[in-house]
Scaffold this active site. Structure first.
Site, PDB file in Angstrom:
ATOM      1  N   CYS A 147      12.129 -12.320  11.789  1.00  0.00           N
ATOM      2  CA  CYS A 147      13.506 -11.868  11.600  1.00  0.00           C
ATOM      3  C   CYS A 147      13.690 -10.458  12.134  1.00  0.00           C
ATOM      4  CB  CYS A 147      13.890 -11.927  10.121  1.00  0.00           C
ATOM      5  SG  CYS A 147      13.948 -13.608   9.497  1.00  0.00           S
ATOM      6  N   CYS A 197      15.599  -9.937   6.161  1.00  0.00           N
ATOM      7  CA  CYS A 197      14.174 -10.227   5.949  1.00  0.00           C
ATOM      8  C   CYS A 197      13.304  -9.285   6.784  1.00  0.00           C
ATOM      9  CB  CYS A 197      13.893 -11.681   6.337  1.00  0.00           C
ATOM     10  SG  CYS A 197      12.157 -12.111   6.250  1.00  0.00           S
ATOM     11  N   ASP A 249     -11.227 -22.774  -4.532  1.00  0.00           N
ATOM     12  CA  ASP A 249     -11.185 -23.811  -5.563  1.00  0.00           C
ATOM     13  C   ASP A 249     -12.582 -24.426  -5.671  1.00  0.00           C
ATOM     14  OD1 ASP A 249     -11.481 -25.272  -3.309  1.00  0.00           O
ATOM     15  OD2 ASP A 249      -9.771 -26.584  -3.635  1.00  0.00           O
TER      16      ASP A 249
END
Lengths: 413, 558
Positions: free
Chosen positions: A313, A308, A91
């Protein structure tokens, strides 16, 4: 930059495109995790890469303070400094100056602020912001804009919008003369607050400068404005921005926000939300967020999400184990950050697949049914998606929730 | 029933089993054979990683699996006493503890004790039939039968028998020590009770009781080898004496150090309520090195009457210098990595080798003025908080190792640091999302050798430390554990290939090369606290003050 639109949704304004930058291809729409200070919280770049993330964000304001440009220059740029081989966006530093500095004044020359180290008055001009971003070396760099809070009203909003246009010209000039155009791509930021007329004027001016920029961002939102206004501004901007440039909605991270923005024609978004919420013990799932600090998870041996593919997971980490370590051990934050970054990538990946296969409206229906089916749909999402031809309520008897409508898992009181 | 058993049988072999000497450097291997035939070997002298709340601090599961130096992890169980029954005991399937904590039966040995061996904070007295353990919800009393049942439910590879180690104010009376020994012996007998399925029982290690009293320590050991009769014998059938049921001896140095400190500092009657100083609880080394000299005779007193064929394990050694002393003078086989992990918490990147390399043998480098502590020796690591590292683009262990990326000359394995900070490997797989194009997921084939990136630099970790980024500690933990593992590999090589005399010479060289006072740790601790003060959020301040006393890992801002 090579930018090519591969497919468009037949109903909404969603599209899939391929964006090739100096560090590889990123498929859009995509979500960019935020590595504010040159690290995604607690993860190594290899971990981030293994999650299937190809574009991350660094913050110019922070990197300029630490490690500082001398270090980045000697390291050979931010990619080498943090060991990240993928694409990177920085940015301009403008937003953080507003949000982190109490003593900042905007002048036509640039942003005048108090150095957090020495306390001395320091000026960040558009030229300087671009030069700093050239040293950092990100694949996508942002113009310096005159940021005002999205809740600001009155003449200051107009002034900021007009100044952002003038600063865009200065950024373009600086970028043109830099010799960095082959590897770095400048994006403009559309301002104009919540006023459709100001937004229109800003869009007109900035689109005129299209040849000087590789993409457009929609700024000045996600600052606590009403969601029903938020989506209308996004829609207005996305409609007016040119087809052949990526569109980046800044500071968007909730899954429902992402999908609404994609449906309105947005290609990229970033937010600290998924990584920040991980540190507070919240796992994002396709059925809504799970607050693992709650004692109801203490003896639950299921993973966050059976299906997932994230390392947390996939290795079978149970909710009970996460409950045991969450907010006590950094390893819990790492486990949830790995999961949440993967979740965001999945939400967007599934959107891409659906758009390619012509089933994006179906995906919206099934996502909202899974995510909000138990609590009711946020009214603003229903309105926003109706405006692009998808009626979430079609054939459904479901509650509609006014207001922000974000979903959260609270303790039962 | 037996198909749910996957506890590993342990056989420990010394390289030179015919030696009749009780003490002296020795090498061996602890082979764990799982019922499914899989074997895990821990070469000794070697190390085990410490854990906090069941995780290796700062490491996600992919990282602890990636760090090949992590082969044995010790799990203090007391934090799980917050729930009743403790949650890991409810875990279904084979290897419940491995499953619950995410360690791989094919890669990790897990040992389990009730207390955290590094925790020296004051505790209420143990009873005749319970140990006081510490959990977030306060003190929990654990009876020998409860412990036996937790061990049975969790099935660690190794369980440490309950022992009556007082954490009330030292010094302890002779009466207290006698009681401590009696209880510890009884509680060992309790966990050795006959079981229907002997394979169900994990390997039992016993903590050597007796505090700082040589006669008490001898008495405890002698009671282990005493042949039992009558009801006592029946209660531990088929073992003839307790020692037959024991696979290893452990020594927790934290309570020993507390007692030693107390014995040189007379405690006035009216100050009995003051808890031990933070300093004496801190597992990090201090300038005070006298402890090792005092501890060696105590450990020898415990081992003198016991067979040499069992593993000897020390918790809370403070430095490589101490470790070398314990290897040389006692023949200790296993050490925890707690000090090296804790070093990662405070921003230290370890950078030392054993035997000392030719390069390090020379004068300590004067580069950037950061290498020389006051006594002219090298530091065993770098305090990466120091501003001297702002522009240092060498790898974390760059004075002693190279990363795989720079391994152009096919160097010997001992010259390469394989940790994920020095040798970051390009991921072999990436999760595919949607229509990712081929070019965005250039996957390395499974059979192909790993491809590496350049190492993470000291300058990068310096930046991460000062910006309070947790990634700094992940990288440092993986690195420090790997450096410590390489240190033990070096010890084994010297003892095996060059013999004891040469080893003793190398220890001398090590001591004269590397600063044993670890002055760099003191400096790092101060800087770490300063950054914590400057950047830490007030919300966690109280918690942190509590944590930093002795806890591993958790003292880092989330």
């Amino acid at each position: 930059m090579e930018f090519e639109v591969l497919a468009k949704c037949h109903t909404t304004r969603a599209r899939v495109s391929r964006m090739k930058l100096a560090h590889g291809v990123t498929m859009l729409p995509t979500f960019m995790p935020v590595a504010t200070q040159a690290a995604i919280k607690g993860l190594t770049p290899e971990q981030v890469e293994s999650l299937g993330v190809s574009l991350i964000l660094n913050n110019t304001y922070h990197l300029n303070l630490r490690p500082g440009l001398k270090v980045l220059q000697e390291a050979g740029g931010a990619h080498k400094f943090q060991g990240w081989d993928g694409n990177l966006l920085t940015d301009s530093g403008g937003f953080q100056m507003v949000s982190l500095n109490k003593f900042m004044t905007m002048t036509e020359e640039g942003a005048l602020f108090e150095s957090p180290f020495t306390g001395e008055p320091t000026m960040l001009t558009p030229e300087e912001s671009i030069s700093i971003q050239h040293i950092i070396g990100a694949d996508i760099i942002m113009q310096l804009d005159d940021v005002v809070s999205s809740l600001t009203v009155g003449p200051r909003v107009e002034e900021a919008m007009e100044r952002s246009v003038r600063w865009l010209d200065r950024c373009i000039a600086q970028h043109e003369n830099s010799g960095k155009k082959r590897t770095q791509n400048l994006f403009a930021i559309v301002q104009g607050g919540l006023d459709p007329e100001l937004r229109d004027r800003c869009l007109d001016e900035m689109v005129k400068r299209k040849d000087g920029v590789s993409g457009f961002a929609i700024g000045g939102l996600s600052g606590g404005e009403e969601k029903d206004i938020f989506w209308r501004i996004i829609k207005q901007c996305a409609e007016k921005l040119p087809e052949d440039r990526p569109r980046y909605s800044m500071g968007i991270g909730f899954a429902e926000d992402l999908l609404v923005c994609v449906a309105l024609g947005v290609d990229m978004a970033d937010c600290v939300f998924p990584t920040r919420t991980a540190r507070f013990g919240v796992a994002l799932t396709h059925q809504g967020p799970l607050n693992l600090r709650l004692s109801k998870h203490a003896k639950d041996f299921n993973p966050i999400d059976e299906a997932c593919p994230c390392p947390t997971c996939e290795s079978g980490t149970s909710r009970a184990m996460l409950h045991h370590i969450v907010t006590h051990e950094t390893a819990a934050a790492h486990a949830l950050t790995l999961h949440n970054v993967t979740f965001q990538a999945q939400v967007m990946g599934r959107a891409r697949t659906a758009i390619m296969e012509g089933t994006f409206p179906d995906y919206l229906h099934s996502f909202f049914a899974n995510y909000f089916g138990d609590v009711g749909y946020p009214e603003w999402c229903v309105n926003a998606l109706r405006s692009v031809g998808v009626d979430l309520l079609e054939g459904k008897d479901i509650n509609v929730v006014p207001g922000q409508g974000a979903k959260w898992e609270y303790a039962k009181s | 029933m037996s198909n749910t058993v996957n506890v590993a049988g342990l056989s420990f072999t010394l390289a030179n089993p015919t030696t009749t000497r009780k003490f002296g450097p020795r090498i061996g291997s602890a082979v764990f054979r799982r019922p499914n035939g899989a074997e895990l070997t821990i070469e000794t002298p070697g190390m085990l990683a410490s854990s906090s709340r069941g995780v290796i601090p700062h490491l996600s599961r992919d990282h602890h699996n990636l760090t090949k130096a992590i082969r044995w992890v010790h799990i203090p169980f007391e934090t799980f006493l917050e729930h009743s029954p403790p949650v890991p005991t409810l875990q279904a399937g084979k290897n419940p503890l491995h499953t619950f904590l995410g360690f791989l039966p094919s890669q990790h040995i897990l040992s389990m004790s009730i207390r955290d061996p590094h925790d020296g904070k004051g505790m209420p007295s143990n009873g005749n039939a319970h140990v006081c353990a510490s959990s977030l919800r306060g003190v929990r009393k654990i009876s020998p039968s409860t412990w036996r049942s937790h061990v049975g439910a969790c099935q660690p590879d190794i369980a440490i028998a309950l022992s009556d180690t007082p954490f009330t104010d030292p010094p302890y009376s002779q009466k207290r020590l006698t009681k401590s020994i009696e209880r510890s012996v009884q509680w060992l007998a309790d966990i050795l009770q006959p079981v229907e399925e002997p394979a169900l029982r994990p390997n039992i290690f016993v903590h050597m009781s007796g505090a700082t009293s040589i006669p008490a320590r001898r008495a405890f050991s002698e009671s282990l080898t005493e042949i039992l009769h009558g009801r006592e014998a029946d209660s531990v059938k088929p073992f003839r004496c307790l020692d037959e049921g024991v696979s290893g001896y452990t020594f927790n140095l934290v309570p020993l150090r507390l007692s030693l400190d107390a014995s040189i500092r007379p405690v006035p009657e009216d100050q009995h309520d003051i808890p031990p100083t933070i300093d004496s609880r801190d597992p990090l080394p201090t300038r005070n090195t006298r402890h090792a000299d005092q501890i060696i005779p105590l450990l020898q007193a415990s081992l003198i009457s016991l067979p040499t064929s069992k593993t000897r394990l020390i918790n809370s050694a403070r430095s490589p210098h101490e470790i070398l002393l314990f290897i040389q003078n006692i023949g200790v086989d296993l050490f925890d990595a707690h000090w090296a992990q804790r070093a990662a918490d405070i921003g230290i990147a370890l950078d030392f080798r054993f035997p000392v390399t030719e390069h390090a043998r020379g004068k300590a480098s004067t580069k950037l003025g950061k290498e020389i502590p006051t006594n002219g020796k090298r530091n065993i690591g770098h305090n990466l908080y120091h501003n001297d590292y702002t522009l240092d683009f060498t790898s974390l262990g760059g004075d002693s190792f190279v990363g795989s990326y720079d391994d152009r000359a096919n160097m010997a394995t001992q010259d390469i640091c394989l940790c994920a900070a020095c040798s970051p490997a390009i991921p072999r797989t990436r999760i595919a999302h949607g229509n990712d194009p081929n070019e965005a997921s250039s996957i390395i084939p499974e059979e192909a050798p790993p491809r590496y990136r350049p190492p993470y630099t000291r300058a990068y970790v310096h930046h991460l430390l000062h910006t309070h980024e947790m990634t700094a500690h992940s990288l440092l933990v993986m690195h420090n554990i790997s450096v410590l593992d390489a240190f033990f590999a070096g010890v084994r090589r010297v003892v095996a290939e060059k013999g004891e005399q040469e080893f003793i010479e190398e220890v001398k060289v090590f001591e004269s090369t590397y600063d044993g006072n670890l002055a760099v740790f003191d400096e790092a601790r101060v800087m770490w606290r300063n950054v914590e003060m400057a950047r830490g959020k007030g919300r966690l301040a109280r918690e942190k003050a509590k944590q930093e006393e002795s806890t591993l890992g958790t003292a880092v801002e989330l």
